[in-house]
Design a protein around this motif. Structure first.
Motif, PDB file in Angstrom:
ATOM      1  N   MET A  82       0.829  -1.210   0.000  1.00  0.00           N
ATOM      2  CA  MET A  82       0.000   0.000   0.000  1.00  0.00           C
ATOM      3  C   MET A  82       0.865   1.263   0.000  1.00  0.00           C
ATOM      4  O   MET A  82       0.465   2.289  -0.554  1.00  0.00           O
ATOM      5  N   ALA A  83       2.050   1.194   0.587  1.00  0.00           N
ATOM      6  CA  ALA A  83       2.961   2.346   0.554  1.00  0.00           C
ATOM      7  C   ALA A  83       3.267   2.714  -0.896  1.00  0.00           C
ATOM      8  O   ALA A  83       3.268   3.890  -1.264  1.00  0.00           O
ATOM      9  N   GLY A  84       3.502   1.695  -1.723  1.00  0.00           N
ATOM     10  CA  GLY A  84       3.777   1.931  -3.143  1.00  0.00           C
ATOM     11  C   GLY A  84       2.589   2.569  -3.840  1.00  0.00           C
ATOM     12  O   GLY A  84       2.745   3.464  -4.683  1.00  0.00           O
ATOM     13  N   ARG A  85       1.381   2.119  -3.475  1.00  0.00           N
ATOM     14  CA  ARG A  85       0.175   2.698  -4.081  1.00  0.00           C
ATOM     15  C   ARG A  85      -0.022   4.144  -3.643  1.00  0.00           C
ATOM     16  O   ARG A  85      -0.455   4.978  -4.432  1.00  0.00           O
ATOM     17  N   VAL A  86       0.268   4.418  -2.367  1.00  0.00           N
ATOM     18  CA  VAL A  86       0.144   5.800  -1.863  1.00  0.00           C
ATOM     19  C   VAL A  86       1.114   6.699  -2.627  1.00  0.00           C
ATOM     20  O   VAL A  86       0.753   7.808  -3.041  1.00  0.00           O
ATOM     21  N   GLN A  87       2.348   6.211  -2.851  1.00  0.00           N
ATOM     22  CA  GLN A  87       3.324   7.020  -3.593  1.00  0.00           C
ATOM     23  C   GLN A  87       2.894   7.217  -5.049  1.00  0.00           C
ATOM     24  O   GLN A  87       3.061   8.310  -5.606  1.00  0.00           O
ATOM     25  N   ALA A  88       2.312   6.175  -5.658  1.00  0.00           N
ATOM     26  CA  ALA A  88       1.843   6.295  -7.043  1.00  0.00           C
ATOM     27  C   ALA A  88       0.707   7.324  -7.129  1.00  0.00           C
ATOM     28  O   ALA A  88       0.658   8.147  -8.052  1.00  0.00           O
ATOM     29  N   LEU A  89      -0.192   7.284  -6.147  1.00  0.00           N
ATOM     30  CA  LEU A  89      -1.300   8.245  -6.085  1.00  0.00           C
ATOM     31  C   LEU A  89      -0.750   9.659  -5.886  1.00  0.00           C
ATOM     32  O   LEU A  89      -1.177  10.611  -6.556  1.00  0.00           O
ATOM     33  N   ALA A  90       0.217   9.791  -4.980  1.00  0.00           N
ATOM     34  CA  ALA A  90       0.834  11.094  -4.700  1.00  0.00           C
ATOM     35  C   ALA A  90       1.484  11.666  -5.961  1.00  0.00           C
ATOM     36  O   ALA A  90       1.383  12.862  -6.242  1.00  0.00           O
ATOM     37  N   LYS A  91       2.116  10.805  -6.746  1.00  0.00           N
ATOM     38  CA  LYS A  91       2.792  11.226  -7.979  1.00  0.00           C
ATOM     39  C   LYS A  91       1.783  11.823  -8.970  1.00  0.00           C
ATOM     40  O   LYS A  91       2.027  12.873  -9.553  1.00  0.00           O
ATOM     41  N   VAL A  92       0.637  11.170  -9.137  1.00  0.00           N
ATOM     42  CA  VAL A  92      -0.395  11.675 -10.053  1.00  0.00           C
ATOM     43  C   VAL A  92      -0.934  13.021  -9.554  1.00  0.00           C
ATOM     44  O   VAL A  92      -1.083  13.967 -10.324  1.00  0.00           O
ATOM     45  N   VAL A  93      -1.212  13.110  -8.248  1.00  0.00           N
ATOM     46  CA  VAL A  93      -1.734  14.362  -7.672  1.00  0.00           C
ATOM     47  C   VAL A  93      -0.695  15.481  -7.823  1.00  0.00           C
ATOM     48  O   VAL A  93      -1.025  16.612  -8.176  1.00  0.00           O
ATOM     49  N   ALA A  94       0.576  15.144  -7.591  1.00  0.00           N
ATOM     50  CA  ALA A  94       1.648  16.140  -7.708  1.00  0.00           C
ATOM     51  C   ALA A  94       1.802  16.626  -9.143  1.00  0.00           C
ATOM     52  O   ALA A  94       1.902  17.831  -9.400  1.00  0.00           O
ATOM     53  N   GLU A  95       1.791  15.690 -10.089  1.00  0.00           N
ATOM     54  CA  GLU A  95       2.076  16.048 -11.477  1.00  0.00           C
ATOM     55  C   GLU A  95       0.867  16.583 -12.247  1.00  0.00           C
ATOM     56  O   GLU A  95       1.006  17.473 -13.068  1.00  0.00           O
ATOM     57  N   GLU A  96      -0.313  16.020 -11.984  1.00  0.00           N
ATOM     58  CA  GLU A  96      -1.478  16.417 -12.786  1.00  0.00           C
ATOM     59  C   GLU A  96      -2.362  17.465 -12.119  1.00  0.00           C
ATOM     60  O   GLU A  96      -3.152  18.127 -12.781  1.00  0.00           O
ATOM     61  N   TYR A  97      -2.244  17.592 -10.787  1.00  0.00           N
ATOM     62  CA  TYR A  97      -3.109  18.553 -10.073  1.00  0.00           C
ATOM     63  C   TYR A  97      -2.300  19.526  -9.213  1.00  0.00           C
ATOM     64  O   TYR A  97      -2.808  20.081  -8.255  1.00  0.00           O
ATOM     65  N   ASP A  98      -1.018  19.708  -9.563  1.00  0.00           N
ATOM     66  CA  ASP A  98      -0.136  20.632  -8.837  1.00  0.00           C
ATOM     67  C   ASP A  98      -0.151  20.398  -7.331  1.00  0.00           C
ATOM     68  O   ASP A  98      -0.078  21.346  -6.543  1.00  0.00           O
ATOM     69  N   GLY A  99      -0.272  19.133  -6.928  1.00  0.00           N
ATOM     70  CA  GLY A  99      -0.219  18.795  -5.513  1.00  0.00           C
ATOM     71  C   GLY A  99      -1.508  19.070  -4.748  1.00  0.00           C
ATOM     72  O   GLY A  99      -1.548  18.894  -3.531  1.00  0.00           O
ATOM     73  N   ASP A 100      -2.565  19.502  -5.444  1.00  0.00           N
ATOM     74  CA  ASP A 100      -3.833  19.817  -4.774  1.00  0.00           C
ATOM     75  C   ASP A 100      -4.891  18.782  -5.153  1.00  0.00           C
ATOM     76  O   ASP A 100      -5.557  18.899  -6.189  1.00  0.00           O
TER      77      ASP A 100
END
Length: 195
Positions: A82-100
């Motif tokens: 799940m840590a890997g999934r959280v990081q993958a989710l964080a990456k999408v939010v960071a890159e596609e939604y400017d971290g918001d």
């Protein structure tokens, strides 16, 4: 700011209420694990990692991040994966939604667009996306046109999912509903097998 009470722990619920990425992460963790413990996971990450900032989580060293997620009490039964999934989710939010993360739902043009955005997230299947549409509609009052159609039964009044959990009583009612649905499905399956 709406007060979310899914984790049934003041500090964890406060984080879910004030941090959109924490809420999204709680939903990610809500599988094969008691829902209130899943939604308490983001507070564990914040307390151990120091922040729920998706940019920092995405950039974290994967092994070290997996260690902190798997440390008892772990964020999930499968803490390391799940840590890997959280990081993958964080990456999408960071890159596609400017971290918001809140932009996923606040900028959706309609219910179908919101569903599409959620389905594109790592770890969000059809059912999880429908439940999250219902969650933001019922608890954050974010109701893009057509949200009830894409959320399906989860949009209805009642106690079907985490979207309907607002206190200990409703948590128990949702748990009872899920248990009854599971039993009905098992009975249906065993009925077809005996034919």
């Amino acid at each position: 700011m709406p007060k979310i009470q899914i984790a049934q722990e003041p500090a964890a619920d406060e984080l879910l209420s004030s941090d959109s990425f924490a809420l999204l992460t709680g939903m990610l963790l809500d599988q094969q694990f008691p829902m209130e413990r899943a939604f308490a996971g983001p507070a564990k990450i914040r307390d151990r990692f120091g922040t729920m900032n998706p940019v920092e989580i995405a950039d974290a060293e994967p092994e070290a991040f997996a260690d902190l997620c798997a440390t008892p009490p772990a964020i999930h039964r499968y803490g390391r994966s799940m840590a890997g999934r959280v990081q993958a989710l964080a990456k999408v939010v960071a890159e596609e939604y400017d971290g918001d993360a809140s932009r996923i739902w606040t900028e959706a043009s309609d219910g179908a667009d919101l569903m599409k955005r959620l389905r594109a997230l790592p770890g969000f299947g059809d059912q999880k996306a429908k439940i999250f549409v219902a969650l933001v509609a019922k608890q954050l009052d974010v109701k893009p046109s057509g949200w009830t159609k894409v959320a399906g039964d989860y949009s209805k009044k009642g106690f079907r999912s985490v979207a309907d959990v607002t206190d200990p009583d409703s948590l128990q009612k949702v748990r009872d509903f899920k248990k009854a649905a599971k039993a009905a499905k098992a009975a249906q399956t065993s009925g077809t097998e005996s034919r």
